[in-house]
Design an enzyme around this catalytic site. Structure first.
Site, PDB file in Angstrom:
ATOM      1  N   ALA A  36      28.392   0.969  83.445  1.00 23.19           N
ATOM      2  CA  ALA A  36      27.023   0.503  83.705  1.00 23.19           C
ATOM      3  C   ALA A  36      26.357   0.035  82.412  1.00 23.19           C
ATOM      4  CB  ALA A  36      26.211   1.608  84.352  1.00 23.19           C
ATOM      5  N   ASP A  54      27.876  -3.241  81.480  1.00 23.51           N
ATOM      6  CA  ASP A  54      27.371  -4.328  82.332  1.00 23.51           C
ATOM      7  C   ASP A  54      25.983  -4.788  81.900  1.00 23.51           C
ATOM      8  OD1 ASP A  54      29.654  -4.288  83.740  1.00 23.51           O
ATOM      9  OD2 ASP A  54      28.856  -3.158  85.459  1.00 23.51           O
ATOM     10  N   SER A  72      64.173 -19.338  71.190  1.00 28.03           N
ATOM     11  CA  SER A  72      64.500 -18.200  72.058  1.00 28.03           C
ATOM     12  C   SER A  72      65.733 -17.530  71.470  1.00 28.03           C
ATOM     13  CB  SER A  72      64.743 -18.669  73.479  1.00 28.03           C
ATOM     14  OG  SER A  72      65.915 -19.426  73.515  1.00 28.03           O
ATOM     15  N   ILE A  73      66.274 -16.566  72.191  1.00 27.80           N
ATOM     16  CA  ILE A  73      67.444 -15.867  71.672  1.00 27.80           C
ATOM     17  C   ILE A  73      68.657 -16.299  72.468  1.00 27.80           C
ATOM     18  CG2 ILE A  73      68.408 -13.631  71.049  1.00 27.80           C
ATOM     19  CD1 ILE A  73      65.613 -12.463  71.288  1.00 27.80           C
ATOM     20  N   LYS A 119      62.755  -5.894  76.141  1.00 30.08           N
ATOM     21  CA  LYS A 119      62.556  -7.318  76.363  1.00 30.08           C
ATOM     22  C   LYS A 119      61.596  -7.442  77.551  1.00 30.08           C
ATOM     23  CE  LYS A 119      65.349 -11.483  76.835  1.00 30.08           C
ATOM     24  NZ  LYS A 119      64.550 -12.153  77.850  1.00 30.08           N
ATOM     25  N   CYS A 144      64.096 -11.317 121.717  1.00 28.71           N
ATOM     26  CA  CYS A 144      63.403 -11.490 120.449  1.00 28.71           C
ATOM     27  C   CYS A 144      62.387 -10.360 120.279  1.00 28.71           C
ATOM     28  CB  CYS A 144      62.693 -12.833 120.444  1.00 28.71           C
ATOM     29  SG  CYS A 144      61.523 -13.008 119.094  1.00 28.71           S
ATOM     30  N   CYS A 155      57.392 -18.692 120.749  1.00 33.57           N
ATOM     31  CA  CYS A 155      57.484 -17.475 119.940  1.00 33.57           C
ATOM     32  C   CYS A 155      56.483 -17.570 118.781  1.00 33.57           C
ATOM     33  CB  CYS A 155      58.897 -17.331 119.400  1.00 33.57           C
ATOM     34  SG  CYS A 155      59.085 -15.933 118.297  1.00 33.57           S
TER      35      CYS A 155
HETATM   36  S1  IVH Z   1      61.692 -11.655  69.892  1.00 35.11           S
HETATM   37  C1  IVH Z   1      63.016 -16.179  68.065  1.00 35.11           C
HETATM   38  N1  IVH Z   1      60.958  -9.709  71.440  1.00 35.11           N
HETATM   39  O1  IVH Z   1      62.591 -13.367  75.378  1.00 35.11           O
HETATM   40  C2  IVH Z   1      62.755 -15.433  69.297  1.00 35.11           C
HETATM   41  N2  IVH Z   1      61.318 -11.811  72.418  1.00 35.11           N
HETATM   42  O2  IVH Z   1      65.302 -14.868  75.234  1.00 35.11           O
HETATM   43  C3  IVH Z   1      62.507 -13.980  68.982  1.00 35.11           C
HETATM   44  N3  IVH Z   1      60.913 -11.847  74.835  1.00 35.11           N
HETATM   45  O3  IVH Z   1      61.853 -16.220  73.530  1.00 35.11           O
HETATM   46  C4  IVH Z   1      61.948 -13.337  70.175  1.00 35.11           C
HETATM   47  N4  IVH Z   1      60.347  -9.752  75.035  1.00 35.11           N
HETATM   48  O4  IVH Z   1      59.968 -15.140  74.936  1.00 35.11           O
HETATM   49  C5  IVH Z   1      61.294 -11.005  71.378  1.00 35.11           C
HETATM   50  N5  IVH Z   1      60.288  -7.896  72.688  1.00 35.11           N
HETATM   51  C6  IVH Z   1      60.611  -9.157  72.608  1.00 35.11           C
HETATM   52  C7  IVH Z   1      60.631  -9.977  73.730  1.00 35.11           C
HETATM   53  C8  IVH Z   1      61.002 -11.302  73.610  1.00 35.11           C
HETATM   54  C9  IVH Z   1      60.530 -10.882  75.665  1.00 35.11           C
HETATM   55  C10 IVH Z   1      61.225 -13.205  75.247  1.00 35.11           C
HETATM   56  C11 IVH Z   1      60.751 -14.218  74.268  1.00 35.11           C
HETATM   57  C12 IVH Z   1      61.989 -14.870  73.769  1.00 35.11           C
HETATM   58  C13 IVH Z   1      62.980 -14.602  74.850  1.00 35.11           C
HETATM   59  C14 IVH Z   1      64.365 -14.499  74.307  1.00 35.11           C
END
Ligand code: IVH
Length: 715
Positions: A42, A45, A90-91, A130, A424, A447
C-alpha cells in the site's frame, strides 16, 4: 510567514519526481532483487501513484527509465535492428549425457584441452545451470539502461528495449557509488516455472491457446510489439556474461559477479567453482540433481573458465568461445501407476487416449497425465490400465510414457474401441477407423469437438467459398457458442458477427461490421451454389471434390442423395449383387472400390441421426441446393422386362444429343448398343449422314430409324 516558508521548502515538481523515482527504484530493488521489502504494498502504491500524477502533469520530465514505465508504452510497428557492440556467441560444445561414461569422456576431453592450451594442470572453472530461456543483451551507459536486444544472428538483433523495461527484476537505473561508463550484460530472459504454469492454466480457462513450454512462452512474449502485453506476462532475467565494458578492471569472473551484485543486477545461481576435473564433474552432477528445485527450466550445465586472461589465451572458434562448454542432461524418468485411460476428441475428430497417472513429481513438476497417442502405440508398448509405467518429460516439459515396467495382475490388453463402446466420448456419435490409418475418429458432423475444423472447411474456397470466414473467426464463433456446426452459420446476424473478438483477452481484436457483411453476403451466395460444392462442403469422410461431383451427377438434390437407390446398390454389403442386378451402373464413372467406399460413407452419413438432422436443418434454413451436372441414370430394374430388352442398336450420324445419351437411354430400357452393324442388329439409329453403316444396314436389311422413329419405340 509560515505559508511562505513551506512554499519555499516544498520541492519543485522536477525534484519531487526525481526523489520519487529514486525511492521507487530502491524499493523495487529490495523487492525484486533481494526479496527484502521494507515497505508495504500500500505504501509503495501511494508513492507510485504520486509519481504517476506528477509525470502526467509535467510531461517535460518524461524518462523511459522511470519506474512507472514498467507497464509498457505505445505499441511498435516493428523492431529496430541493433548491431551488437561485441558479437553474441553461443556455445558449440553441447554434449548429451545420453550415456554417462561417454558424456563424462567429453567433459574430460574438454578439461584436457583447457589444460593443454593453458599449459598447466589446474584450470579454475565455474559451473552453473544452463537457463532454458531467450538470450538478451542489456547495455547500460553511465548507469542507465540504454537498450536491450535479442541475439538475432549474433551480429545484429532486435531492439526489445520497450519490452525489457517492463521486466521487474531488470533495473532501468543502476545505483551505486562506482558505476562503469559502459556495461553490457548478457543473460537470459525466462518465465519462472510456477508463473508459467499459472499463466497457462489461466489461458486454458479463457479458451486461449497454451504455450508448450516456458521457453516458447518467453520467446513469444518478447516478440510482442505491444509492451503492455509483455508487462502482463511474468518474465524475469538472470545475467550470466559480460559483453562490451568500460570501467574498473575485472580480472576474473568473480570480479564481474561482485560488480553485478553491487549494481543489483540479478545473476544466475547456483554457481560452483572448481579447480580440477574431479571438482568439475562433481559440480555438474550436483546441478543435475538439484536442477528441479530451480525456479526456471534448465536442461544442462555450463562450464566456463574463470580467469579472463585465460579466456583470452584460449580464444574463439568461428562461432563459439573455446573457454566454455555446455552439457545437456537426460530427461528424468520415474515409475508410477497408470490408473485409467481417458479419451479426448481432437479438432479433426481423432480420438486420443490419455494416461491418467498416480501423480508423481518429475523434472520439477507433478505429472498426472500423459498422452498415449493412439491404439498402435498402446499395443506396441502393451500399455494396460493398472500397470506400472516409466514416465519422462520429453524436452523436459511434455510427459510421455516410455514403457511398462510391471504389468498389473489379471490385466487385459487395452482396446480403445471397446473402451469407448464404439462411441465418441464427446458427442456419442459413431467412431470408425479408416483402412490404412491408425487413428479412430468420430464421424459425427455435429461433434462439438470438431466444430471449428468443420466450419472452416465448409467455408473454404473449394467448398462454399465464404469470404472472411477463416479459422480465427470459426474459433470465436464456437467459443461464443454462436455455432456448433456449419449450418448454424445461416442463423447468424450482423449484430452477432460484428463485435466478435478475434484476439485474446489481453489483446482484443474486433471482427467488425465490414467483414461481418462479407460473411453474410457469402452465405447468401452459398444458397445458390451447386449441389456438388455443398456435398464437398459437408466434409463427409471419403468424399472429396471429384466424388462430390459424381454424386451430384447422379442425384438432383440432398433429398435424392439421402435416399439414393443407386448408392444402396453400390454399398459394400450388396456390391456383388448390385453388379449382377444392374450392369448399367458400369458405364457411370462410380465403379469399383472407390464407389463402394463413397457409397458406404454417404449412406452411413444420411442414415445416422446427424445426417437426418442435417436434412432437417437444410429445410429449416430454406436451403435446397440443386445439381448443375445431373445426368440421370436408370433405376435398378429387371432389364429383361424393359421395352427394349433383346434389341440391339447401332448408332450413327449426327443426332440432336451426344450418342452417349442415346446409349444410356437404350441400355436403361433393356437394350444393347453395338459398334458395328451385323445381321443381329435390330435397328440402326441414324442421324444426318451416316455413311458406311447406313450402307451396311441397307445391305443386310436392318431397319434404319431416325430420332422420331426411335422416340416412338420408347414408353
Ligand atoms: S554462457 C559465449 N551461461 O545458452 C556464450 N549461457 O548454447 C557463453 N545460456 O548463448 C554463454 N544459460 O544464451 C551461458 N548460464 C549460462 C547460460 C547460457 C543459458 C544460453 C546462452 C548461450 C547458450 C549456449
Amino acid at each position: 510567514m509560515n505559508d511562505l516558508f513551506s512554499f519555499a521548502d516544498a520541492p519543485s515538481p522536477e525534484k519531487r519526481i526525481q526523489a520519487l523515482r529514486e525511492l521507487l527504484h530502491h524499493h523495487n530493488e529490495l523487492y525484486y532483487q533481494q526479496a527484502l521489502p521494507e515497505i508495504s504494498d500500500a505504501e509503495y502504491d501511494k508513492l507510485y501513484r504520486e509519481l504517476e500524477d506528477l509525470e502526467a502533469k509535467h510531461p517535460q520530465f518524461h524518462d523511459p527509465a522511470s519506474p512507472t514505465q514498467r507497464v509498457g508504452g505505445k505499441p511498435l510497428d516493428f523492431f529496430q535492428q541493433v548491431r551488437h557492440l561485441a558479437p553474441m556467441l553461443s556455445i558449440d560444445d553441447v554434449f548429451e549425457l545420453k550415456d554417462a561414461p561417454v558424456a563424462e569422456k567429453e567433459l574430460i576431453d574438454f578439461y584436457a584441452r583447457l589444460q593443454k592450451n593453458l599449459s598447466r594442470n589446474n584450470v579454475a572453472v565455474t559451473i552453473e545451470p544452463k537457463i532454458d530461456g531467450v538470450a538478451v543483451t542489456l547495455v547500460y551507459r553511465n548507469g542507465k539502461l540504454d537498450y536491450a536486444a535479442t541475439r538475432g544472428d549474433g551480429t545484429t538483433g532486435d531492439d526489445v528495449t520497450q519490452n525489457v523495461r517492463t521486466i521487474r527484476n531488470i533495473p532501468s537505473v543502476l545505483r551505486s557509488t562506482e558505476i562503469p561508463s559502459l556495461l553490457e550484460v548478457r543473460g537470459e530472459i525466462f518465465m519462472p516455472n510456477e508463473a508459467f504454469a499459472a499463466m497457462n492454466a489461466e489461458r486454458d480457462e479463457a479458451g486461449l491457446p497454451t504455450f508448450a513450454n516456458p521457453r516458447n512462452a518467453t520467446a513469444g512474449t518478447l516478440k510482442q510489439l505491444d509492451p503492455k502485453i509483455v508487462a502482463a506476462r511474468p518474465l524475469a532475467f538472470l545475467a550470466h556474461g559480460l559483453g562490451a565494458y568500460e570501467g574498473p578492471e575485472l580480472a576474473t569472473e568473480n570480479d564481474f559477479h561482485a560488480l553485478l551484485d553491487t549494481l543489483h543486477i540479478p545473476r544466475n545461481q547456483p554457481l560452483y567453482h572448481a579447480r580440477n576435473l574431479e571438482e568439475t564433474l562433481a559440480a555438474v552432477a550436483k546441478i543435475n540433481h538439484g536442477r528441479h528445485e530451480l525456479a526456471y527450466a534448465t536442461d544442462g550445465a555450463v562450464v566456463k573458465v574463470l580467469d579472463r586472461a585465460d579466456r583470452e589465451t584460449l580464444g574463439f572458434t568461428s562461432r563459439a568461445p573455446r573457454w566454455a562448454a555446455a552439457y545437456k542432461f537426460l530427461p528424468e524418468q520415474k515409475e508410477t501407476r497408470l490408473l485409467a485411460i481417458t479419451v479426448q476428441v481432437g479438432r479433426t475428430g481423432v480420438l486420443t487416449p490419455v494416461a491418467e497417472l498416480q501423480p508423481i513429481l518429475i523434472s520439477g513438476s507433478t505429472v498426472a497425465r500423459a498422452t498415449l497417442h493412439n491404439q498402435e502405440e498402446i499395443s506396441k508398448k502393451d500399455i494396460r490400465i493398472g500397470s506400472t509405467v516409466l514416465i519422462e518429460k520429453a524436452g523436459e516439459i511434455i510427459p510421455a510414457v516410455v514403457k511398462v515396467t510391471r504389468q498389473a495382475d489379471d490385466s487385459e490388453p487395452f482396446s480403445l474401441f471397446d473402451h469407448v463402446n464404439g462411441k465418441c466420448p464427446s458427442c456419442h456419435g459413431p467412431v470408425s477407423q479408416e483402412e490404412g490409418f491408425v487413428a479412430w475418429r468420430c464421424t459425427n458432423f455435429q461433434c462439438p469437438a470438431q466444430a471449428v475444423t468443420r466450419i472452416t472447411h465448409f467455408a473454404s474456397r473449394k467448398a462454399l467459398d465464404i469470404p472472411s470466414l477463416g479459422e480465427s473467426v470459426a474459433e470465436a464463433l464456437v467459443r461464443e457458442d454462436l455455432c456448433r456446426s456449419p449450418l448454424d452459420l445461416f442463423a447468424l446476424t450482423l449484430d452477432q458477427l460484428g463485435p466478435l473478438n478475434l484476439g485474446s483477452e489481453e489483446e482484443p481484436r474486433r471482427f467488425g461490421e465490414k467483414n461481418a457483411q462479407k460473411i453474410i453476403d457469402g452465405l447468401q451466395a452459398a444458397r445458390r451454389k451447386p449441389l456438388h460444392r455443398w456435398i464437398y462442403a459437408l466434409g463427409i469422410r471419403q468424399i472429396g471434390e471429384s466424388a462430390a461431383k459424381e454424386l451430384a451427377r447422379l442425384h438432383r438434390n440432398f433429398s435424392e442423395l439421402a435416399h439414393s437407390p443407386i448408392l444402396l446398390e453400390l454399398r459394400s454389403d450388396t456390391r456383388s449383387d448390385a453388379k449382377k442386378k444392374n450392369p448399367t451402373l458400369a458405364p457411370y464413372a462410380i465403379t469399383g472400390d472407390v464407389a463402394t467406399v463413397a457409397a458406404d460413407s454417404i449412406i452411413d452419413f444420411f442414415y445416422s441421426s446427424t445426417g437426418k438432422d442435417l436434412l432437417e436443418k437444410l429445410t429449416n434454413h430454406g436451403l435446397d441446393p440443386t445439381s448443375e451436372n445431373y445426368l440421370p441414370i436408370p433405376a435398378a430394374v429387371d432389364l429383361s422386362q424393359q421395352p427394349l430388352a433383346g434389341k440391339t442398336f447401332v448408332i450413327t450420324g449426327t443426332l440432336s444429343a451426344p450418342r452417349d445419351e442415346f446409349k444410356a437411354q437404350i441400355e436403361a430400357l433393356g437394350g444393347k448398343v453395338s459398334g458395328s452393324v451385323s445381321s443381329n442388329t435390330s435397328y440402326l439409329l441414324c442421324g444426318e449422314a451416316g455413311g458406311s453403316k447406313r450402307d451396311k444396314a441397307t445391305e443386310l436389311g436392318v431397319p434404319i430409324i431416325d430420332e422420331t422413329q426411335f422416340s416412338a419405340l420408347l414408353p
